[in-house]
Scaffold this motif. Sequence first.
Motif, PDB file in Angstrom:
ATOM      1  N   VAL A   1      -5.288   9.184   0.187  1.00 28.90           N
ATOM      2  CA  VAL A   1      -5.560   8.488  -1.069  1.00 28.90           C
ATOM      3  C   VAL A   1      -4.324   7.660  -1.393  1.00 28.90           C
ATOM      4  O   VAL A   1      -3.207   7.990  -0.966  1.00 28.90           O
ATOM      5  CB  VAL A   1      -5.874   9.456  -2.219  1.00 28.90           C
ATOM      6  N   GLY A   2      -4.519   6.574  -2.118  1.00 33.01           N
ATOM      7  CA  GLY A   2      -3.358   5.736  -2.403  1.00 33.01           C
ATOM      8  C   GLY A   2      -3.676   4.637  -3.386  1.00 33.01           C
ATOM      9  O   GLY A   2      -4.674   4.674  -4.100  1.00 33.01           O
ATOM     10  N   ILE A   3      -2.821   3.624  -3.381  1.00 32.28           N
ATOM     11  CA  ILE A   3      -2.973   2.493  -4.287  1.00 32.28           C
ATOM     12  C   ILE A   3      -2.508   1.228  -3.570  1.00 32.28           C
ATOM     13  O   ILE A   3      -1.469   1.214  -2.908  1.00 32.28           O
ATOM     14  CB  ILE A   3      -2.160   2.708  -5.595  1.00 32.28           C
ATOM     15  N   VAL A   4      -3.305   0.177  -3.670  1.00 35.59           N
ATOM     16  CA  VAL A   4      -2.928  -1.153  -3.212  1.00 35.59           C
ATOM     17  C   VAL A   4      -2.652  -2.001  -4.440  1.00 35.59           C
ATOM     18  O   VAL A   4      -3.382  -1.920  -5.437  1.00 35.59           O
ATOM     19  CB  VAL A   4      -4.051  -1.792  -2.360  1.00 35.59           C
TER      20      VAL A   4
ATOM     21  N   TRP B   1       0.857  -1.195   0.000  1.00 35.56           N
ATOM     22  CA  TRP B   1       0.000   0.000   0.000  1.00 35.56           C
ATOM     23  C   TRP B   1       0.886   1.235   0.000  1.00 35.56           C
ATOM     24  O   TRP B   1       1.760   1.390   0.857  1.00 35.56           O
ATOM     25  CB  TRP B   1      -0.899  -0.017   1.237  1.00 35.56           C
ATOM     26  N   LEU B   2       0.668   2.103  -0.975  1.00 34.24           N
ATOM     27  CA  LEU B   2       1.361   3.385  -1.058  1.00 34.24           C
ATOM     28  C   LEU B   2       0.307   4.474  -0.924  1.00 34.24           C
ATOM     29  O   LEU B   2      -0.705   4.449  -1.635  1.00 34.24           O
ATOM     30  CB  LEU B   2       2.078   3.518  -2.399  1.00 34.24           C
ATOM     31  N   TYR B   3       0.505   5.444  -0.005  1.00 33.31           N
ATOM     32  CA  TYR B   3      -0.541   6.422   0.259  1.00 33.31           C
ATOM     33  C   TYR B   3       0.032   7.809   0.531  1.00 33.31           C
ATOM     34  O   TYR B   3       1.169   7.971   0.973  1.00 33.31           O
ATOM     35  CB  TYR B   3      -1.411   5.986   1.440  1.00 33.31           C
TER      36      TYR B   3
ATOM     37  N   VAL C   1      12.397 -13.197  -1.791  1.00 39.60           N
ATOM     38  CA  VAL C   1      10.993 -13.483  -1.504  1.00 39.60           C
ATOM     39  C   VAL C   1      10.339 -13.867  -2.823  1.00 39.60           C
ATOM     40  O   VAL C   1      10.386 -13.101  -3.789  1.00 39.60           O
ATOM     41  CB  VAL C   1      10.299 -12.260  -0.868  1.00 39.60           C
ATOM     42  N   ASN C   2       9.702 -15.041  -2.869  1.00 37.70           N
ATOM     43  CA  ASN C   2       9.362 -15.640  -4.160  1.00 37.70           C
ATOM     44  C   ASN C   2       7.897 -15.563  -4.571  1.00 37.70           C
ATOM     45  O   ASN C   2       7.565 -15.964  -5.682  1.00 37.70           O
ATOM     46  CB  ASN C   2       9.779 -17.123  -4.148  1.00 37.70           C
ATOM     47  N   GLY C   3       7.002 -15.079  -3.710  1.00 31.40           N
ATOM     48  CA  GLY C   3       5.581 -15.219  -4.007  1.00 31.40           C
ATOM     49  C   GLY C   3       4.850 -13.961  -4.427  1.00 31.40           C
ATOM     50  O   GLY C   3       3.604 -13.942  -4.398  1.00 31.40           O
ATOM     51  N   TRP C   4       5.569 -12.926  -4.835  1.00 34.46           N
ATOM     52  CA  TRP C   4       4.905 -11.658  -5.142  1.00 34.46           C
ATOM     53  C   TRP C   4       3.983 -11.738  -6.363  1.00 34.46           C
ATOM     54  O   TRP C   4       3.129 -10.853  -6.550  1.00 34.46           O
ATOM     55  CB  TRP C   4       5.942 -10.558  -5.345  1.00 34.46           C
ATOM     56  N   GLU C   5       4.100 -12.756  -7.176  1.00 35.19           N
ATOM     57  CA  GLU C   5       3.166 -12.907  -8.305  1.00 35.19           C
ATOM     58  C   GLU C   5       1.737 -13.131  -7.821  1.00 35.19           C
ATOM     59  O   GLU C   5       0.784 -12.985  -8.590  1.00 35.19           O
ATOM     60  CB  GLU C   5       3.598 -14.074  -9.196  1.00 35.19           C
ATOM     61  N   ASN C   6       1.566 -13.487  -6.549  1.00 34.06           N
ATOM     62  CA  ASN C   6       0.239 -13.763  -5.992  1.00 34.06           C
ATOM     63  C   ASN C   6      -0.329 -12.583  -5.201  1.00 34.06           C
ATOM     64  O   ASN C   6      -1.330 -12.748  -4.490  1.00 34.06           O
ATOM     65  CB  ASN C   6       0.335 -14.977  -5.061  1.00 34.06           C
ATOM     66  N   GLN C   7       0.263 -11.407  -5.320  1.00 28.12           N
ATOM     67  CA  GLN C   7      -0.188 -10.269  -4.519  1.00 28.12           C
ATOM     68  C   GLN C   7      -1.554  -9.748  -4.967  1.00 28.12           C
ATOM     69  O   GLN C   7      -2.050 -10.079  -6.054  1.00 28.12           O
ATOM     70  CB  GLN C   7       0.835  -9.141  -4.582  1.00 28.12           C
ATOM     71  N   LEU C   8      -2.170  -8.946  -4.113  1.00 25.51           N
ATOM     72  CA  LEU C   8      -3.440  -8.317  -4.463  1.00 25.51           C
ATOM     73  C   LEU C   8      -3.285  -7.482  -5.726  1.00 25.51           C
ATOM     74  O   LEU C   8      -2.206  -6.981  -6.030  1.00 25.51           O
ATOM     75  CB  LEU C   8      -3.918  -7.430  -3.313  1.00 25.51           C
ATOM     76  N   ARG C   9      -4.382  -7.287  -6.432  1.00 22.91           N
ATOM     77  CA  ARG C   9      -4.353  -6.527  -7.679  1.00 22.91           C
ATOM     78  C   ARG C   9      -4.492  -5.037  -7.394  1.00 22.91           C
ATOM     79  O   ARG C   9      -4.879  -4.627  -6.303  1.00 22.91           O
ATOM     80  CB  ARG C   9      -5.478  -7.030  -8.585  1.00 22.91           C
ATOM     81  N   ASP C  10      -4.162  -4.228  -8.386  1.00 21.77           N
ATOM     82  CA  ASP C  10      -4.213  -2.766  -8.212  1.00 21.77           C
ATOM     83  C   ASP C  10      -5.624  -2.307  -7.848  1.00 21.77           C
ATOM     84  O   ASP C  10      -6.609  -2.718  -8.483  1.00 21.77           O
ATOM     85  CB  ASP C  10      -3.769  -2.058  -9.495  1.00 21.77           C
ATOM     86  N   GLU C  11      -5.710  -1.436  -6.840  1.00 25.05           N
ATOM     87  CA  GLU C  11      -6.974  -0.848  -6.431  1.00 25.05           C
ATOM     88  C   GLU C  11      -6.713   0.519  -5.795  1.00 25.05           C
ATOM     89  O   GLU C  11      -5.958   0.609  -4.818  1.00 25.05           O
ATOM     90  CB  GLU C  11      -7.700  -1.752  -5.431  1.00 25.05           C
ATOM     91  N   PRO C  12      -7.318   1.590  -6.325  1.00 26.22           N
ATOM     92  CA  PRO C  12      -7.176   2.903  -5.679  1.00 26.22           C
ATOM     93  C   PRO C  12      -7.829   2.872  -4.298  1.00 26.22           C
ATOM     94  O   PRO C  12      -8.802   2.139  -4.068  1.00 26.22           O
ATOM     95  CB  PRO C  12      -7.924   3.849  -6.623  1.00 26.22           C
ATOM     96  N   THR C  13      -7.305   3.670  -3.383  1.00 25.58           N
ATOM     97  CA  THR C  13      -7.828   3.670  -2.017  1.00 25.58           C
ATOM     98  C   THR C  13      -8.186   5.080  -1.566  1.00 25.58           C
ATOM     99  O   THR C  13      -7.560   6.058  -1.958  1.00 25.58           O
ATOM    100  CB  THR C  13      -6.809   3.074  -1.026  1.00 25.58           C
TER     101      THR C  13
END
Length: 316
Positions: free
Chosen positions: A124-127, A96-98, A149-161
């Motif tokens: 306001v931000g982005i996940v 999360w960047l805000y 760290v090997n699993g970042w391909e499974n992270q949450l998708r982009d969503e404005p916050t």
Amino acid sequence: MGAIFLAIGSATASAGGISLQLENDSFGRTSDADYTQGLRLSYTTDGPAGWVQSLLPERYQNRELATQVFLGQAIFTPFEVFETDLLEYDRPYAGWLYLGGALQSVDLNPGSSLRVAERFEVSVGIVGPSSGAEQAQRATHALLRTYDVNGWENQLRDEPTLQLSYARKWAHIQSVGERGLQLEWSATLGGHLGNVNRSLVSGVGVRFGRDLFSSLEVSALAPYTTGPESGMRAGGWYLYSELQLRFVSRDIFLDGNTFKDSHSVEKETRVGEWQFGLVLPTGRYHWSAYHARRSQEFIDQYADVNFFGIGLSASF
């Protein structure tokens, strides 16, 4: 958005201070799990511009006011970061960047040992991948020459916050002895509203030190970086401890994306957190160090969440 522009617009109203906070679960050990890192940079003014204050209700006219602009990032990972496959039983990878702004007030009541402080935040931000969490973690691990760290391909998708937060703190401060020492007992109520987190928060705390009246801030509440910051003006040193109980109806880092299919886990609706630390001044600088222990946030979580924080504030 309004509070962000109010804070930015008042940034030149008076001298203030800048603060940098870093929270990480790997201080003192080598691992990544759950809430693994938080970073927050903030700029606080000693008071808002006159036109901002004129827009506030009458009851705020005799209060000490401060505005703040902040930029932050938070990173979450499952426990088994070496696995490349999606771990259905563990929390999602998420970042999360805000960017946000805050207005804080302290009720000035001469002759009273009771103080009331309020804090309102909007961000306001982005996940998702655009938060830069994967790149930040990989860069940190490369710098420290540690594991990948090997699993970042499974992270949450982009969503404005969009996130709103409010907290009100009641503090009773009394003198202890004849050396200028003080003791504070406090209670806090607040909450969050937005697509990142919806929750109600209650807390009790204690502080012991010198010049506590000058640092009566309401610390940022989770899901933001949680540690103490320099208050309205430079104050003295203090030790502190705080216990919070949160009633959570939504947590995007556990419930997954709002409008898109994503990995999720069954969250706990009641989460407790205990934090203790100290704040020390050296001239116009204030150093903070603290430890937090958070109860399990989802069903079948491996263990409670532990993280450490450090901070540096400089007054102008």
